[in-house]
Design a protein around this motif. Structure first.
Motif, PDB file in Angstrom:
ATOM      1  N   TYR A  44       0.809  -1.218   0.000  1.00  0.00           N
ATOM      2  CA  TYR A  44       0.000   0.000   0.000  1.00  0.00           C
ATOM      3  C   TYR A  44       0.844   1.272   0.000  1.00  0.00           C
ATOM      4  CZ  TYR A  44      -3.411   3.505   1.475  1.00  0.00           C
ATOM      5  OH  TYR A  44      -4.194   4.618   1.548  1.00  0.00           O
ATOM      6  N   PRO A  45       1.878   1.403   0.870  1.00  0.00           N
ATOM      7  CA  PRO A  45       2.677   2.644   0.844  1.00  0.00           C
ATOM      8  C   PRO A  45       3.341   2.904  -0.498  1.00  0.00           C
ATOM      9  CG  PRO A  45       3.110   1.390   2.840  1.00  0.00           C
ATOM     10  CD  PRO A  45       2.317   0.492   1.942  1.00  0.00           C
ATOM     11  N   LEU A  46       3.801   1.846  -1.173  1.00  0.00           N
ATOM     12  CA  LEU A  46       4.458   2.027  -2.463  1.00  0.00           C
ATOM     13  C   LEU A  46       3.463   2.489  -3.519  1.00  0.00           C
ATOM     14  CD1 LEU A  46       6.970   1.774  -4.207  1.00  0.00           C
ATOM     15  CD2 LEU A  46       6.417  -0.633  -4.561  1.00  0.00           C
ATOM     16  N   VAL A  47       2.284   1.854  -3.549  1.00  0.00           N
ATOM     17  CA  VAL A  47       1.245   2.257  -4.507  1.00  0.00           C
ATOM     18  C   VAL A  47       0.818   3.697  -4.241  1.00  0.00           C
ATOM     19  CG1 VAL A  47      -1.107   1.794  -5.306  1.00  0.00           C
ATOM     20  CG2 VAL A  47       0.454  -0.111  -4.829  1.00  0.00           C
ATOM     21  N   PHE A  48       0.679   4.046  -2.977  1.00  0.00           N
ATOM     22  CA  PHE A  48       0.267   5.403  -2.613  1.00  0.00           C
ATOM     23  C   PHE A  48       1.311   6.427  -3.059  1.00  0.00           C
ATOM     24  CE2 PHE A  48      -0.114   8.991   0.332  1.00  0.00           C
ATOM     25  CZ  PHE A  48      -1.485   9.269   0.219  1.00  0.00           C
ATOM     26  N   ALA A  49       2.594   6.114  -2.854  1.00  0.00           N
ATOM     27  CA  ALA A  49       3.667   7.035  -3.234  1.00  0.00           C
ATOM     28  C   ALA A  49       3.711   7.242  -4.748  1.00  0.00           C
ATOM     29  CB  ALA A  49       5.010   6.512  -2.729  1.00  0.00           C
ATOM     30  N   ILE A  50       3.556   6.158  -5.506  1.00  0.00           N
ATOM     31  CA  ILE A  50       3.576   6.268  -6.970  1.00  0.00           C
ATOM     32  C   ILE A  50       2.420   7.125  -7.463  1.00  0.00           C
ATOM     33  CG2 ILE A  50       3.344   4.969  -9.119  1.00  0.00           C
ATOM     34  CD1 ILE A  50       4.823   2.672  -7.770  1.00  0.00           C
ATOM     35  N   ASN A  51       1.233   6.909  -6.910  1.00  0.00           N
ATOM     36  CA  ASN A  51       0.069   7.689  -7.336  1.00  0.00           C
ATOM     37  C   ASN A  51       0.175   9.150  -6.915  1.00  0.00           C
ATOM     38  OD1 ASN A  51      -2.430   6.044  -8.563  1.00  0.00           O
ATOM     39  ND2 ASN A  51      -1.283   4.691  -7.197  1.00  0.00           N
ATOM     40  N   MET A  52       0.790   9.408  -5.754  1.00  0.00           N
ATOM     41  CA  MET A  52       0.996  10.801  -5.340  1.00  0.00           C
ATOM     42  C   MET A  52       1.915  11.531  -6.323  1.00  0.00           C
ATOM     43  SD  MET A  52      -0.708  11.682  -2.616  1.00  0.00           S
ATOM     44  CE  MET A  52       0.197  13.032  -1.866  1.00  0.00           C
ATOM     45  N   ALA A  53       2.923  10.826  -6.856  1.00  0.00           N
ATOM     46  CA  ALA A  53       3.830  11.444  -7.817  1.00  0.00           C
ATOM     47  C   ALA A  53       3.150  11.698  -9.160  1.00  0.00           C
ATOM     48  CB  ALA A  53       5.054  10.557  -8.020  1.00  0.00           C
ATOM     49  N   LEU A  54       2.071  10.982  -9.448  1.00  0.00           N
ATOM     50  CA  LEU A  54       1.356  11.125 -10.721  1.00  0.00           C
ATOM     51  C   LEU A  54       0.159  12.070 -10.628  1.00  0.00           C
ATOM     52  CD1 LEU A  54       1.367   7.389 -11.905  1.00  0.00           C
ATOM     53  CD2 LEU A  54       2.895   9.225 -12.636  1.00  0.00           C
ATOM     54  N   PRO A  56      -1.901  15.597 -10.298  1.00  0.00           N
ATOM     55  CA  PRO A  56      -1.728  17.037 -10.513  1.00  0.00           C
ATOM     56  C   PRO A  56      -1.877  17.797  -9.194  1.00  0.00           C
ATOM     57  CG  PRO A  56      -3.876  16.319 -11.303  1.00  0.00           C
ATOM     58  CD  PRO A  56      -3.124  15.080 -10.911  1.00  0.00           C
ATOM     59  N   MET A  57      -1.576  19.077  -9.210  1.00  0.00           N
ATOM     60  CA  MET A  57      -1.534  19.863  -7.980  1.00  0.00           C
ATOM     61  C   MET A  57      -2.871  19.873  -7.242  1.00  0.00           C
ATOM     62  SD  MET A  57       0.473  21.548  -6.002  1.00  0.00           S
ATOM     63  CE  MET A  57       1.871  21.885  -7.055  1.00  0.00           C
ATOM     64  N   ASP A  58      -3.984  19.962  -7.977  1.00  0.00           N
ATOM     65  CA  ASP A  58      -5.284  20.046  -7.302  1.00  0.00           C
ATOM     66  C   ASP A  58      -5.635  18.768  -6.559  1.00  0.00           C
ATOM     67  OD1 ASP A  58      -5.435  18.714  -9.706  1.00  0.00           O
ATOM     68  OD2 ASP A  58      -7.518  19.285 -10.080  1.00  0.00           O
ATOM     69  N   ARG A  70      -6.808  10.483 -10.265  1.00  0.00           N
ATOM     70  CA  ARG A  70      -7.921  10.537 -11.215  1.00  0.00           C
ATOM     71  C   ARG A  70      -7.445  10.976 -12.595  1.00  0.00           C
ATOM     72  NH1 ARG A  70     -12.744  13.469  -7.623  1.00  0.00           N
ATOM     73  NH2 ARG A  70     -12.939  11.820  -6.042  1.00  0.00           N
ATOM     74  N   ASN A  71      -6.517  11.912 -12.634  1.00  0.00           N
ATOM     75  CA  ASN A  71      -5.968  12.413 -13.891  1.00  0.00           C
ATOM     76  C   ASN A  71      -4.438  12.312 -13.842  1.00  0.00           C
ATOM     77  OD1 ASN A  71      -8.576  13.463 -15.020  1.00  0.00           O
ATOM     78  ND2 ASN A  71      -8.428  14.790 -13.212  1.00  0.00           N
ATOM     79  N   PRO A  72      -3.912  11.100 -13.984  1.00  0.00           N
ATOM     80  CA  PRO A  72      -2.458  10.922 -13.845  1.00  0.00           C
ATOM     81  C   PRO A  72      -1.675  11.739 -14.867  1.00  0.00           C
ATOM     82  CG  PRO A  72      -3.505   8.964 -14.781  1.00  0.00           C
ATOM     83  CD  PRO A  72      -4.607   9.854 -14.331  1.00  0.00           C
ATOM     84  N   THR A  73      -0.569  12.293 -14.414  1.00  0.00           N
ATOM     85  CA  THR A  73       0.268  13.123 -15.267  1.00  0.00           C
ATOM     86  C   THR A  73       1.726  12.987 -14.847  1.00  0.00           C
ATOM     87  OG1 THR A  73       0.721  15.392 -15.965  1.00  0.00           O
ATOM     88  CG2 THR A  73      -0.106  15.082 -13.734  1.00  0.00           C
ATOM     89  N   LEU A  74       2.622  13.267 -15.792  1.00  0.00           N
ATOM     90  CA  LEU A  74       4.061  13.243 -15.517  1.00  0.00           C
ATOM     91  C   LEU A  74       4.617  14.655 -15.338  1.00  0.00           C
ATOM     92  CD1 LEU A  74       5.230  10.491 -18.062  1.00  0.00           C
ATOM     93  CD2 LEU A  74       4.876  10.239 -15.597  1.00  0.00           C
ATOM     94  N   ASP A  75       3.738  15.615 -15.109  1.00  0.00           N
ATOM     95  CA  ASP A  75       4.179  17.002 -14.975  1.00  0.00           C
ATOM     96  C   ASP A  75       5.117  17.192 -13.783  1.00  0.00           C
ATOM     97  OD1 ASP A  75       2.715  17.657 -17.169  1.00  0.00           O
ATOM     98  OD2 ASP A  75       1.022  18.531 -16.086  1.00  0.00           O
ATOM     99  N   ASN A  76       4.879  16.442 -12.706  1.00  0.00           N
ATOM    100  CA  ASN A  76       5.743  16.583 -11.534  1.00  0.00           C
ATOM    101  C   ASN A  76       7.183  16.226 -11.867  1.00  0.00           C
ATOM    102  OD1 ASN A  76       3.585  17.350  -9.875  1.00  0.00           O
ATOM    103  ND2 ASN A  76       3.069  15.219  -9.412  1.00  0.00           N
TER     104      ASN A  76
END
Length: 297
Positions: A44-54, A56-58, A70-76
């Motif tokens: 769970y922590p790894l999945v959560f970290a990956i999704n947090m990196a993907l 957007p700011m909102d 919900r709207n994964p992006t590589l902008d970070n």
């Protein structure tokens, strides 16, 4: 079927019965359900970290936080590399510094710990047990306790603000020495003696007999060493910007405030990617080491 063959079959039957777990079907299901839940808790922590990196700011500041973007992006990640490119030192330089320190420090630690462990495990000489007790005692102290003595020694040697200030101390990590020594003790001494009778030198015995048979142990040691060196900022001994490590440079992003929250999440993924990747390729060998399996006399 002869009498000897019947006795062999009886022995095999008894061994199979002993190895078979004494559990019902419900017990087996319970064990698998428990392991599944433990696996979910660990991933769970790894999945959560990956999704947090993907995210957007909102979505980063959404409450309650959502597990999946919900709207994964590589902008970070792109913003992170843009900021790093504006640095006075090229991003590739930080990468080279970290890879060089990690690779040379790990290789040196593997060589020193393996050779020392081989001598302590397979040879008797005055003071060998005392020396091993010193090694195990050193495992009780964290880096914070030895930081001042280490700095004084390295300063006297003139290694401050050089890569050697980070590499040489890595050769003496006590955990790797302890791990290799304990594993080598399980290697049959008769195997080494047979190689010597055949005319093999000490170095040939070490490289061709000992090291291949303790492969799980030194792969595990590599994991510990890489993790310690890759995640270490090395800020205590290195002051020049062109010699700083990748982790140090990336952690400067974390001080950029709320506007760089997304970049901070991207930094986390980059930092943990290397140790996780190495672990994935050496998982089976590490599990064998932790189970203390090996050749026995």
């Amino acid at each position: 079927m002869s009498k000897k063959e019947k006795e062999t079959e009886v022995v095999k039957h008894h061994l199979i019965q002993r190895r078979k777990p004494n559990r019902s079907i419900g017990g087996d299901i319970g064990v698998y359900v428990f392991l599944f839940l433990v696996g979910l808790a660990m991933i769970y922590p790894l999945v959560f970290a990956i999704n947090m990196a993907l995210k957007p700011m909102d979505e980063l500041f959404m409450f309650p936080p959502k597990l999946f973007a919900r709207n994964p992006t590589l902008d970070n990640f792109s913003d992170l590399f843009v900021n790093m490119s504006k640095s006075t030192v090229a991003f590739s330089r930080y990468v080279f510094n970290t890879v060089f320190i990690t690779a040379v420090g790990t290789a040196g630690h593997l060589l020193v710990a393996s050779m020392g462990a081989f001598v302590l495990a397979k040879y008797e000489f005055p003071g060998n047990q005392t020396f091993f007790k010193l090694v195990t005692t050193a495992m009780m102290f964290t880096g914070y306790v030895t930081q001042i003595p280490n700095y004084i020694i390295i300063s006297k040697l003139g290694w401050v603000d050089t890569f050697w200030a980070c590499i040489i101390p890595a050769f003496a990590f006590p955990m790797g020495f302890f791990l290799m020594k304990q594993f080598m003790e399980g290697l049959p001494s008769t195997l080494i003696e047979a190689a010597k009778i055949d005319g093999a030198s000490e170095w040939r015995v070490f490289t061709r007999i000992v090291m291949p048979n303790v492969k799980p142990a030194w792969l595990t040691m590599i994991i510990y060493s890489v993790q310690a060196l890759w995640n270490n900022q090395q800020a205590t001994f290195i002051f020049s910007e062109e010699k700083k490590t990748l982790v140090y440079a990336l952690n400067q992003i974390l001080g950029g405030g709320i506007a760089r929250t997304g970049q901070a999440q991207a930094v986390l993924i980059i930092v943990i990617a290397v140790p996780i990747t190495i672990f994935m390729f050496t998982e089976s060998q590490i599990l064998e080491t932790m189970a203390s399996s090996g050749l026995k006399d």
